[in-house]
Design a protein around this motif. Sequence first.
Motif, PDB file in Angstrom:
ATOM      1  N   ASN A 121      -1.478  16.649   2.974  1.00  0.00           N
ATOM      2  CA  ASN A 121       0.090  16.192   3.150  1.00  0.00           C
ATOM      3  C   ASN A 121       0.083  14.787   3.707  1.00  0.00           C
ATOM      4  O   ASN A 121       0.789  13.938   3.300  1.00  0.00           O
ATOM      5  N   THR A 122      -0.443  14.645   4.753  1.00  0.00           N
ATOM      6  CA  THR A 122      -0.424  13.512   5.620  1.00  0.00           C
ATOM      7  C   THR A 122      -0.878  12.302   4.897  1.00  0.00           C
ATOM      8  O   THR A 122      -0.542  10.955   4.881  1.00  0.00           O
ATOM      9  N   ILE A 123      -2.155  12.572   4.130  1.00  0.00           N
ATOM     10  CA  ILE A 123      -2.808  11.605   3.437  1.00  0.00           C
ATOM     11  C   ILE A 123      -1.762  10.999   2.103  1.00  0.00           C
ATOM     12  O   ILE A 123      -1.497   9.905   1.966  1.00  0.00           O
ATOM     13  N   TRP A 124      -1.239  11.901   1.713  1.00  0.00           N
ATOM     14  CA  TRP A 124      -0.261  11.659   0.681  1.00  0.00           C
ATOM     15  C   TRP A 124       1.102  10.829   1.094  1.00  0.00           C
ATOM     16  O   TRP A 124       1.579   9.896   0.581  1.00  0.00           O
ATOM     17  N   LEU A 125       1.395  11.255   2.306  1.00  0.00           N
ATOM     18  CA  LEU A 125       2.658  10.594   2.785  1.00  0.00           C
ATOM     19  C   LEU A 125       2.254   9.351   3.161  1.00  0.00           C
ATOM     20  O   LEU A 125       2.985   8.196   3.079  1.00  0.00           O
ATOM     21  N   ALA A 126       0.980   9.041   3.933  1.00  0.00           N
ATOM     22  CA  ALA A 126       0.707   7.669   4.064  1.00  0.00           C
ATOM     23  C   ALA A 126       0.406   6.886   3.086  1.00  0.00           C
ATOM     24  O   ALA A 126       0.732   5.750   3.320  1.00  0.00           O
ATOM     25  N   ALA A 127      -0.314   7.373   1.923  1.00  0.00           N
ATOM     26  CA  ALA A 127      -0.610   6.511   0.959  1.00  0.00           C
ATOM     27  C   ALA A 127       0.660   6.261   0.408  1.00  0.00           C
ATOM     28  O   ALA A 127       0.823   4.800  -0.186  1.00  0.00           O
ATOM     29  N   GLY A 128       1.842   6.850   0.139  1.00  0.00           N
ATOM     30  CA  GLY A 128       3.071   6.614  -0.564  1.00  0.00           C
ATOM     31  C   GLY A 128       3.696   5.627   0.047  1.00  0.00           C
ATOM     32  O   GLY A 128       4.267   4.464  -0.208  1.00  0.00           O
ATOM     33  N   SER A 129       3.833   5.776   1.501  1.00  0.00           N
ATOM     34  CA  SER A 129       4.521   4.794   2.356  1.00  0.00           C
ATOM     35  C   SER A 129       3.861   3.400   2.552  1.00  0.00           C
ATOM     36  O   SER A 129       4.478   2.383   2.441  1.00  0.00           O
ATOM     37  N   TRP A 130       2.570   3.544   2.574  1.00  0.00           N
ATOM     38  CA  TRP A 130       1.791   2.138   2.480  1.00  0.00           C
ATOM     39  C   TRP A 130       2.311   1.517   1.080  1.00  0.00           C
ATOM     40  O   TRP A 130       2.184   0.163   1.297  1.00  0.00           O
ATOM     41  N   PHE A 131       1.961   2.161   0.203  1.00  0.00           N
ATOM     42  CA  PHE A 131       2.425   1.403  -1.279  1.00  0.00           C
ATOM     43  C   PHE A 131       3.758   0.909  -1.218  1.00  0.00           C
ATOM     44  O   PHE A 131       3.911  -0.445  -1.738  1.00  0.00           O
ATOM     45  N   VAL A 132       4.816   1.558  -0.924  1.00  0.00           N
ATOM     46  CA  VAL A 132       6.114   1.174  -0.914  1.00  0.00           C
ATOM     47  C   VAL A 132       6.300  -0.126  -0.054  1.00  0.00           C
ATOM     48  O   VAL A 132       6.893  -0.896  -0.468  1.00  0.00           O
ATOM     49  N   GLN A 133       5.799   0.002   0.874  1.00  0.00           N
ATOM     50  CA  GLN A 133       6.064  -0.964   2.292  1.00  0.00           C
ATOM     51  C   GLN A 133       5.286  -2.146   1.596  1.00  0.00           C
ATOM     52  O   GLN A 133       5.845  -3.332   1.867  1.00  0.00           O
ATOM     53  N   LEU A 134       4.224  -1.942   1.276  1.00  0.00           N
ATOM     54  CA  LEU A 134       3.279  -3.275   0.489  1.00  0.00           C
ATOM     55  C   LEU A 134       4.228  -3.987  -0.490  1.00  0.00           C
ATOM     56  O   LEU A 134       4.134  -5.215  -0.628  1.00  0.00           O
ATOM     57  N   LEU A 135       4.607  -2.831  -1.486  1.00  0.00           N
ATOM     58  CA  LEU A 135       5.427  -3.549  -2.570  1.00  0.00           C
ATOM     59  C   LEU A 135       6.568  -4.283  -2.038  1.00  0.00           C
ATOM     60  O   LEU A 135       6.922  -5.403  -2.668  1.00  0.00           O
ATOM     61  N   VAL A 136       7.590  -3.738  -1.365  1.00  0.00           N
ATOM     62  CA  VAL A 136       8.765  -4.262  -0.908  1.00  0.00           C
ATOM     63  C   VAL A 136       8.477  -5.675   0.056  1.00  0.00           C
ATOM     64  O   VAL A 136       9.162  -6.506  -0.140  1.00  0.00           O
TER      65      VAL A 136
END
Length: 327
Positions: A121-136
């Motif tokens: 769960n932590t890996i999924w949350l970190a991966a999604g947050s990383w992608f959104v932050q990098l995109l924005v």
Amino acid sequence: MTLPQTAATEPTDIAGAPGAVRVARPVRKRKASNFEGGRGYVSEQDWRIPSVNWTMRILHGVLLVLLLFVGIGPMLLLAKFAVTPTQDIIRTPLAIFPHGMRWANISEAWNDVKISHYFLNTIWLAAGSWFVQLLVATTGGFVLSVLRPAWAKFVNGLVIATLFVPSVVLLVPLYLTILNPPLIGTSLVNNFLAVWLPSGASAFNVVIVTRFFDGLPREVFEAARVDGASSFRLFWSVVLPMSRPILGVVSVFAAIASWKDFLWPMLVLKDPTNQPLSVRLPAIASQTDLGVFLASLAISTLIPVVFFLIFQRMFLSSAGLGGAVKG
């Protein structure tokens, strides 16, 4: 600009030759300091004094040992606790060698406590947050720094102004938005999107990426425009390849911030099966064996350490700009 030092020479005589033949013998000189002008806090003349030389070497060694002790010591202690019986942890917590090793702590933490599930769960949350932050951050910085529309300065000022708003003040309106998000019409509670989407609203990432893009050579952008590159082509093929250092910095910040975030995941992920390690570990602390719990903590620190080791070159250097401009 300092010129490269050339090796000095001193004349010597070759014995046995008829007449003294003078031969130039190179004299080894100490490597110049990396500081500007070839000087550091101790000059080249002071380094040649034996007492100063040995004193500085000893001070550097002591400082290195202290940094290793402060930085790596707690991690090594946690790794030792992960395989130490609970009785030894309680009786002699600072003992270097425990009385026996209990490798079952790791297997029990991974299987019985279900750390593997929370770890995923932590890996999924970190991966999604990383992608959104990098995109924005990258798209926002590209618009504000490279495209520079007429309203760029106004928007940039608003983004910087949000840095002065305490994050705690935003919890209530943000939570109400997650309960009834616009356009979607359904609550995002117990959904990973409730963590991913708000993580993109990081003004700090947008600011540092914008400042980095400001330092990129404008000649490359103009040349790409002349060659007929579109805005997307300019962003994808020119700006991003030149921005590897800042992408590494944002990646490290995003992953570590998501990995240790506690309050917001606890509010929006109420189902224990969806919660990350940062939320579940405090919840199971009182009902878990101490040795097994410390093994769980050791497992939870694994990914941030590995992630930083992978990106440390990007994080500490700016070599990604090399070769961006020809001539």
